[in-house]
Design an enzyme around this catalytic site. Sequence first.
Site, PDB file in Angstrom:
ATOM      1  N   CYS A   1      41.356  33.826  22.444  1.00 37.72           N
ATOM      2  CA  CYS A   1      40.147  34.579  22.792  1.00 37.72           C
ATOM      3  C   CYS A   1      39.361  34.996  21.559  1.00 37.72           C
ATOM      4  O   CYS A   1      38.210  35.400  21.664  1.00 37.72           O
ATOM      5  CB  CYS A   1      40.518  35.809  23.601  1.00 37.72           C
ATOM      6  SG  CYS A   1      41.583  36.912  22.703  1.00 37.72           S
TER       7      CYS A   1
ATOM      8  N   THR B   1      38.178  40.197  47.778  1.00 38.32           N
ATOM      9  CA  THR B   1      39.087  39.316  48.499  1.00 38.32           C
ATOM     10  C   THR B   1      40.137  38.738  47.557  1.00 38.32           C
ATOM     11  O   THR B   1      39.805  38.236  46.480  1.00 38.32           O
ATOM     12  CB  THR B   1      38.303  38.169  49.164  1.00 38.32           C
ATOM     13  OG1 THR B   1      37.342  38.723  50.059  1.00 38.32           O
ATOM     14  CG2 THR B   1      39.231  37.237  49.923  1.00 38.32           C
TER      15      THR B   1
END
Length: 386
Positions: free
Chosen positions: A331, A235
């Site tokens: 990161c 979705t």
Amino acid sequence: MTIYLDNNATTALAPEVREAMLPHLFGPAANPSSPHGPGMAARLAVGEARAQIAALIGAKPADLVMTGSAAEATHAAILGALRTLEETDHSSHIVATAVEHPSTLALFEDLRQQGWRVTILPVNADGLPSLSDLAAVVTERTALVSMMWANNETGVLMPVAGASAIAHAHGALFHTDAAQAAGRVPVDCGIADYLTLSAHKMHGPKGVGALYVRKGAPFRPLVHGHQERRRRGGTENVPGIVGFGAAASLAALWMDEGDPGGELVAFLRDRLEAGILARWPGAQVNGGRVARLPNTTNIRFADGRGRPVDAEELLTRLDRAGIAVSMGAACSSGGNEPSHVLTAMGLSGAEASASLRFSLSRYSTAAEIDAVLGELPALHARLVAA
């Protein structure tokens, strides 16, 4: 109040973006795949946002696949292409540069372990790969070349147009990670088969990215489903995608009218850079001799004898003074290893660990830059006194 100069890690959500997202965060619940009125409204909102994002890079809305991040988009591009090519030809070689995003290099290492032949191109002292080196390693067995548009640590703009031409001349595909570049400098998807984007690098929300896939380019989805023209199941994140669209539209307006070419941001970056060099004898700019993003400077600090300074200590002291900067890619923070980008440029581990990245945004001000420069003399005195 924090002076935030870590915008290559993430940017603040623009007020206009927040306003665009609010109706989809707190309004009627609606799945874009549902056939009722609210579902159709959500589908229309996603379609409008897709068009806004596509316009930023000169693409058609149908060419975009919405993802959960830039890292996912890059993985989807590379794996989606290679999985198709494995079934259709005998290409077994892929190429990337030594200064790609850590998540991209981790993917290439995984592919190497799976049996792909991987070439990692070195870079020079300015952080640029040689196109002649690339031409020497690309062959008819090369499946794909991946080169970021702009480096996230130094801001250095890479020779993506030339790299794309070399790849295509040998029948290879070309991917570019434009997450840091899009919204800061003009980006044209026309040179690429695959192009990666991120919302939160341009004052949009976290948790949403996009992948441009050239029409006709080979691609197989990582996640199956009917969404995104069957190219990415799940979705759709309606508020995130709407926010991404608003951020892309705002970035385009800023580059066209508010600050063409990032001239104001570059002026403030240069003011900061010059001020640091003047107040910290022995400091040097990493990658400063070539074209860069207008918002980024990466500076190496040394003491009075030319010895590298502990940048982590400097970062901590700046943080205590309310100034947020970084040592490199967010990161990869938390480890003890020096920046792979800076060591690839020829810096020693100690020199790389003596470097800080300052990355501005369109919301940065001259007063903030002056405040940062005002803190440096005292910090210099504390850290180099010996």
